[in-house]
Design a protein around this motif. Structure first.
Motif, PDB file in Angstrom:
ATOM      1  N   TRP A 162       0.903  -1.275   0.171  1.00  0.00           N
ATOM      2  CA  TRP A 162      -0.177  -0.002  -0.170  1.00  0.00           C
ATOM      3  C   TRP A 162       1.046   1.312   0.075  1.00  0.00           C
ATOM      4  CZ3 TRP A 162      -1.330  -4.115   2.984  1.00  0.00           C
ATOM      5  CH2 TRP A 162      -2.687  -4.875   2.827  1.00  0.00           C
ATOM      6  N   LEU A 163       0.484   2.265  -1.018  1.00  0.00           N
ATOM      7  CA  LEU A 163       1.208   3.564  -0.901  1.00  0.00           C
ATOM      8  C   LEU A 163       0.189   4.421  -0.044  1.00  0.00           C
ATOM      9  CD1 LEU A 163       3.567   5.326  -2.066  1.00  0.00           C
ATOM     10  CD2 LEU A 163       2.197   5.786  -3.651  1.00  0.00           C
ATOM     11  N   VAL A 164       1.024   5.035   0.926  1.00  0.00           N
ATOM     12  CA  VAL A 164       0.368   5.985   1.674  1.00  0.00           C
ATOM     13  C   VAL A 164       0.914   7.423   1.405  1.00  0.00           C
ATOM     14  CG1 VAL A 164      -0.479   6.792   3.884  1.00  0.00           C
ATOM     15  CG2 VAL A 164      -0.244   4.469   3.586  1.00  0.00           C
ATOM     16  N   GLU A 165      -0.033   8.489   0.751  1.00  0.00           N
ATOM     17  CA  GLU A 165       0.532   9.750   0.394  1.00  0.00           C
ATOM     18  C   GLU A 165      -0.196  10.849   1.311  1.00  0.00           C
ATOM     19  OE1 GLU A 165      -0.314  10.371  -3.915  1.00  0.00           O
ATOM     20  OE2 GLU A 165      -0.805   7.963  -3.583  1.00  0.00           O
ATOM     21  N   GLY A 166       0.524  11.927   1.662  1.00  0.00           N
ATOM     22  CA  GLY A 166      -0.250  12.986   2.247  1.00  0.00           C
ATOM     23  C   GLY A 166       0.645  14.416   2.164  1.00  0.00           C
ATOM     24  N   ALA A 167       0.067  15.326   2.328  1.00  0.00           N
ATOM     25  CA  ALA A 167       0.420  16.848   2.527  1.00  0.00           C
ATOM     26  C   ALA A 167       1.882  16.727   3.287  1.00  0.00           C
ATOM     27  CB  ALA A 167      -0.339  17.674   2.716  1.00  0.00           C
ATOM     28  N   ASN A 168       1.958  15.894   4.459  1.00  0.00           N
ATOM     29  CA  ASN A 168       3.036  16.213   5.498  1.00  0.00           C
ATOM     30  C   ASN A 168       3.383  14.971   6.175  1.00  0.00           C
ATOM     31  OD1 ASN A 168       1.241  16.241   7.468  1.00  0.00           O
ATOM     32  ND2 ASN A 168       0.786  18.291   7.017  1.00  0.00           N
ATOM     33  N   ALA A 169       4.261  14.773   7.167  1.00  0.00           N
ATOM     34  CA  ALA A 169       4.443  13.450   7.642  1.00  0.00           C
ATOM     35  C   ALA A 169       3.492  13.204   8.614  1.00  0.00           C
ATOM     36  CB  ALA A 169       5.920  13.801   8.285  1.00  0.00           C
ATOM     37  N   GLU A 170       2.884  14.193   9.287  1.00  0.00           N
ATOM     38  CA  GLU A 170       1.822  13.871  10.094  1.00  0.00           C
ATOM     39  C   GLU A 170       0.547  13.147   9.468  1.00  0.00           C
ATOM     40  OE1 GLU A 170       1.817  13.322  13.327  1.00  0.00           O
ATOM     41  OE2 GLU A 170      -0.430  13.313  13.747  1.00  0.00           O
ATOM     42  N   GLU A 171       0.201  13.755   8.174  1.00  0.00           N
ATOM     43  CA  GLU A 171      -0.890  13.481   7.547  1.00  0.00           C
ATOM     44  C   GLU A 171      -0.711  11.897   7.003  1.00  0.00           C
ATOM     45  OE1 GLU A 171      -3.972  15.505   4.770  1.00  0.00           O
ATOM     46  OE2 GLU A 171      -2.290  15.083   3.806  1.00  0.00           O
ATOM     47  N   VAL A 172       0.569  11.594   6.672  1.00  0.00           N
ATOM     48  CA  VAL A 172       0.921  10.364   6.212  1.00  0.00           C
ATOM     49  C   VAL A 172       0.689   9.288   7.077  1.00  0.00           C
ATOM     50  CG1 VAL A 172       2.632   8.940   5.168  1.00  0.00           C
ATOM     51  CG2 VAL A 172       2.248  11.122   4.345  1.00  0.00           C
ATOM     52  N   LEU A 173       1.210   9.454   8.398  1.00  0.00           N
ATOM     53  CA  LEU A 173       1.261   8.760   9.584  1.00  0.00           C
ATOM     54  C   LEU A 173      -0.068   8.348   9.819  1.00  0.00           C
ATOM     55  CD1 LEU A 173       4.256   9.956  11.768  1.00  0.00           C
ATOM     56  CD2 LEU A 173       3.992   7.642  10.459  1.00  0.00           C
ATOM     57  N   GLN A 174      -0.804   9.493   9.874  1.00  0.00           N
ATOM     58  CA  GLN A 174      -2.345   9.165  10.401  1.00  0.00           C
ATOM     59  C   GLN A 174      -3.079   8.319   9.156  1.00  0.00           C
ATOM     60  OE1 GLN A 174      -4.757  12.861  11.382  1.00  0.00           O
ATOM     61  NE2 GLN A 174      -2.931  13.548  12.887  1.00  0.00           N
ATOM     62  N   ARG A 175      -2.930   8.544   8.174  1.00  0.00           N
ATOM     63  CA  ARG A 175      -3.548   8.075   6.931  1.00  0.00           C
ATOM     64  C   ARG A 175      -3.081   6.629   6.957  1.00  0.00           C
ATOM     65  NH1 ARG A 175      -3.765  12.045   1.897  1.00  0.00           N
ATOM     66  NH2 ARG A 175      -5.433  13.075   2.694  1.00  0.00           N
TER      67      ARG A 175
END
Lengths: 784, 202
Positions: free
Chosen positions: A483-496
């Motif tokens: 699975w690839l998890v993307e986000g605007a910043n590190a915190e968003e990626v971790l939460q997702r």
């Protein structure tokens, strides 16, 4: 150019050829690094919509990149360890390895505990967090249960540092505690029913794909293995790592280049000698072809910056098509007898050659349109090679073939050609084609299809088996799905990622998934760490109460004071994670600092059903399943679909060219042989039980290109050899046999894609050449 | 710590490579004659951080080839089921729940004990120097870690027994000491339906 004499033009061409040869030599050997590429991954098309996903695929593939992962197995434990120790020492002695780990360096268990102390209150397992937040959580009872666990549980953190066991639970989930390998006698070992397995990891000083590194490392390993087995009979060495895959791909491609290159060269040479009965035509044909191939190599390296070994394999097969142009010219020379005039000869074959070149280029340029590096390289290689070979016929060969031929074409070939031409032309032949097409229908109906990635990547089964065993014994090695998890910043990626892994955790509990590897198991999001603290906060407000509980459970006051005072410590950050040596092997899971944004990878274990895995990320923003093999398979399928349309389009374009040249009434006859060749070879594939792949369809495009040549050669050549019935067709047959000799040999390739390519060409060119006589009216003055 | 847990897993190791192989083999042979054993246990844990030893009581049943049910009655009610590689808790509703954060080593203890009794004692010998003294009727086995790294944490394990195992003592370098004593050890006879179910005996 008209003002130039034959020799002047040839001189210029020879000079240009020399320059190209020098350029090619420099490109190949003169620049330190070899442009010869052996990494199959570079041939795969980009399939992912997001460049970050492609990055991720690359990272995962390289995670074990430049390392050899070796397992030494022996049924006797001591022998296995001694053997592994010796293997490690033997490998370490070679400077090609940057480091070899067989015996573990001395380290303190504390190193895996102490660095976590400041963060311990922020790092809770989901179960502990859940237990803490359920109403009725009784701290004293929890402590009592822990203190009275059977056999004692207090290893790792000191009891006073971790009275509730939260930190130990957390540490138990960390990847190094999940490995199946256990250090014993300072070596990482696993024991199974059939004996002991000992791990040895050798890191290369350089890339797995670097020719020099690869050869030296493999040679050293082989020597070390031989010595090890000699000293400890019964030892087995299991291996995995990119280097072994690269080496096997290289060996396969080299084998193919040799087989196809040498066999087709020798075959074509013998054939030409037999037909022209003179050495000169042979040399002429080879000069023309060699120039084509050299020019093609130079062009490909200039365009792509590299040349894939597989392209070279294909290039070796291309010999058979490039030689056609000179064959036509040489046939004209042989047929002209004493009347030969080199320049007139060029004028005679020029229309046929240009038309043939145009149709071939058409076929190949359609390959170049596919956004697929492998096909593109092949197409560029072919276009350059064909064009140069053809040009050499116009500009170089006349100077080399000034004198008339010493002998006419082999009469037996001409007789044979004429015999078949009589059978395969006229109304009867058309009827025959119609019948064949009817016979073809069931074959078409039986046709299946196959878009599997293994068409392109088919590592040896033994290596695959070893990799699977290592994965099973040592728990190493990721799959190609993640699975690839993307986000605007590190915190968003971790939460997702946590949203995903929370779901995965329930799957693990349900037995739908064996497990997963992701950064969120090591680094919770700030949000989750805050939740952990929020869960603990009531227990520590006021702090005195916590001290009281600890006392009730049996702790001395001075023992518990440190624990209470340490609360809440500080949050664990991405920088802390990156700084912790224990996490270094898992950095590939985290992507930041790249140009494609922040992201993370979660790798599933014990489940490879992509459809099921995909449902885990359903409805989760920023999370998607990346399944490179499936993407490639889908891509192959999609292009196979497009390819049918292209094939139809190409047929129409070639048809238009023929209408322009031959008029509406004759064009269909010229188009019939390649068209029927395609229909019949597809049917033959159906009868052979070969599922249709993208590579079959691509090969059909070439059948169209090459097959159209034959009809053209025959149609254009016939008027010039009216005095020699069968001679034109003999030339076509000669071309066809050389093509079969080279392309057909691809059918022996180790790579399924090339094998399919070869088989289709073998069938297609065979049928087309046999059907070519229908493109001209039946030979007159029949004797039979 | 994972490896340390593994060593705990070996603490019931009656290995073949002991200094007194004859006695060790005797002990092993005698214990293997009782494939289903019931006992009462008392576990006492001492740690410098604790004001007084922690005591717990209960009963257990051990079945070779299947596992162990460890039933703590005092100071709290708790039933843990150790089968090969897995720890589960029998909840109030009589259902098994897998324990994720359980001491994995403990479940391995039971598995290891079973494999030892089945004659696979090599694992223990790899990790420990084993010495035996006494007689087959009254014996003591000492397990001392062979590897320095482990010895820094684990001081040693001592098993005592007669026809049955009587006690297990685990000493950590930190000063923590766990002593488990068994009483009323006997052949189990027939199992209750619950015991059969949780141990997966048809």
């Amino acid at each position: 150019m008209k003002s130039l004499s034959t020799t002047q033009r040839a001189g210029l061409f020879a000079f240009a050829s020399l320059v190209v040869c020098l350029l090619c030599a420099w490109l190949l050997f003169g620049r330190g690094t070899s442009p010869l590429q052996t990494d199959v991954l570079t041939l795969l098309p980009a399939t992912e919509r997001h460049p970050l996903a492609e990055d991720a695929v690359e990272r995962l593939a390289r995670a074990s990149g430049d390392r050899m992962v070796l397992l030494v197995h022996h049924k006797d434990d001591d022998a296995a360890k001694d053997a592994a120790r010796e293997l490690g020492a033997a490998l370490a002695a070679d400077p090609v390895f940057a480091s070899v780990i067989a015996e573990l360096p001395p380290f303190d268990l504390d190193q895996l505990v102490t660095p976590f102390l400041p963060f311990r209150f922020h790092l809770l397992t989901p179960e502990d967090r859940a237990a803490l937040t359920t109403s009725g959580f009784d701290p004293v009872d929890a402590l009592k249960r822990r203190l009275n666990q059977p056999f004692g549980a207090n290893v790792g953190a000191k009891l006073t540092d971790d009275p509730f066991g939260w930190m130990q639970h957390w540490l138990d989930r960390q990847p190094w505690n999940r490995s199946a390998l256990v250090p014993e006698d300072d070596m990482l070992t696993a024991h199974r029913d059939d004996g002991s397995y000992v791990l040895v990891i050798a890191t290369l000083k350089g890339s797995s794909y670097d020719d020099v590194v690869q050869r030296q490392a493999l040679a050293t390993l082989e020597r070390a293995e031989t010595a090890m087995v000699a000293r400890h009979p019964g030892t087995a060495l299991l291996r995995t790592g990119a280097i072994f895959y690269a080496a096997s791909a290289r060996a396969g491609a080299e084998h193919d280049t040799h087989v196809v290159g040498i066999a087709s060269t020798v075959g074509i040479a013998l054939l030409l000698l037999l037909v022209f009965r003179s050495l000169r035509p042979l040399l002429i044909a080879f000069v023309s072809t060699a120039l084509g191939v050299i020019g093609a190599i130079a062009t490909t390296v200039l365009v792509f910056g590299q040349l894939h070994l597989l392209t070279l394999v294909f290039g070796a097969a291309l010999l058979g098509e490039a030689v056609d142009y000179s064959i036509q010219y040489l046939c004209a020379r042989a047929n002209a007898g004493a009347d030969w005039h080199a320049e007139r000869g060029v004028r005679q074959v020029r229309p046929a050659l240009l038309l043939a070149l145009a149709t071939s280029l058409l076929g190949y340029s359609l390959l170049a349109v596919v956004p697929f590096p492998f096909l593109r390289q092949m197409a560029v290689f072919a276009i350059a090679g064909m064009a140069i070979a053809c040009a050499s016929v116009f500009w170089l060969l006349p100077a080399l073939a000034q004198k008339p031929a010493r002998a006419p074409l082999s009469p037996s070939l001409v007789r044979l050609a004429l015999g078949w031409q009589r059978i395969a032309s006229g109304r009867r032949a058309l009827l025959g084609v119609a019948v064949l097409c009817v016979v073809a229908v069931p074959g078409w109906l039986r046709l299946g299809h196959d878009d599997d990635i293994h068409l392109l990547i088919s590592p040896p089964k033994a290596l695959e088996a070893q990799t699977a065993t290592i994965r099973e014994v040592a728990g190493f090695g990721g799959g190609s799905q993640f699975w690839l998890v993307e986000g605007a910043n590190a915190e968003e990626v971790l939460q997702r990622e946590e949203a995903l892994t929370d779901r995965l955790q329930t799957w693990v509990a349900d037995g739908k998934l064996g497990g997963w590897t992701g950064i969120s198991a090591m680094l919770p999001s700030a949000h989750r760490q805050a939740a952990n603290i929020a869960a603990l906060e009531p227990l520590f407000t006021p702090r005195e109460r916590m001290s009281e509980w600890l006392g009730q459970a049996g702790f001395r006051a001075e023992g518990s004071a440190g624990f209470v005072a340490a609360y809440p410590g500080r949050a664990f950050t991405i920088d802390d994670w990156l700084a912790m040596p224990a996490y270094t092997p898992f950095r590939y899971l985290w992507m930041s600092g790249g140009k494609h944004g922040v992201g993370s990878i979660v790798v599933p274990q014990g489940q490879d059903d992509a459809d099921l895995l995909r449902t885990a990320s359903d409805g989760l923003p920023g999370v998607s399943l990346v399944d490179k093999p499936a993407s490639i398979t889908a891509l192959f399928g999609r292009y196979r679909g497009y390819a049918d349309v292209w094939l139809g389009g190409a047929l129409a374009l070639v048809g238009l060219a023929f209408v322009w040249r031959y008029g509406l009434r004759s064009a269909w006859r010229v188009l019939l042989p390649p068209a029927a060749g395609i229909v019949l070879s597809v049917a033959a594939l159906g009868y052979l039980g070969e599922p249709l792949t993208l590579f079959h369809v691509m090969a059909l495009m070439l059948v169209l290109g090459v097959g159209a040549n034959y009809a053209v050669f025959l149609r254009e050549g016939e008027p010039h050899v009216a005095h020699l019935p069968g001679a034109a067709y003999a030339g076509v047959l000669l071309s066809a046999v050389t093509a079969l000799l080279s392309f057909g040999l691809l059918a022996l390739s180790t790579m399924p894609a090339l094998r399919h390519f070869g088989l289709t060409l073998l069938l297609g060119i065979g049928f087309t050449a046999l059907l070519a006589p229908v493109s001209v009216p039946a030979p007159k003055n029949r004797t039979a | 710590m994972r490896r340390l847990i593994t060593f705990f897993a070996l603490l019931c190791a009656f290995a073949a490579h002991a200094q007194s192989p004859a006695l060790t083999d005797d002990v092993l042979g005698h214990l293997a004659k009782h494939p289903q054993v019931r006992a009462e246990f008392t576990q006492s844990r001492e740690n410098p951080a604790l004001a007084e030893p922690q005591l717990s009581h209960g009963d257990l049943i051990f079945v070779i080839g299947h596992g162990m049910v460890w039933h703590t009655r005092d100071p709290f009610e708790d039933t843990l089921v150790f089968t090969s590689g897995d720890t589960s808790r029998l909840n109030a509703q009589g259902k098994l729940e897998r324990v994720r954060d359980g001491n994995r080593g403990v479940s391995q203890v039971s598995g290891m004990l079973q494999s030892l009794l089945a004659g696979k004692s090599d694992d223990a010998a790899r990790q420990f120097t084993i010495s035996a003294d006494g007689t087959p009727e009254h014996w003591t086995l000492h397990f001392v870690p062979r590897q320095a790294r482990v010895a820094k944490v684990l001081a040693g394990i001592t098993l005592k027994g007669d026809a049955f195992l009587q006690s297990i003592e685990v000493n950590l370098a930190s000063g923590e000491r766990t002593l488990i004593t068994f009483a009323n050890t006997r052949d189990a006879g027939s199992l209750t339906p619950v015991e059969s179910t949780v141990l997966g005996i048809p």
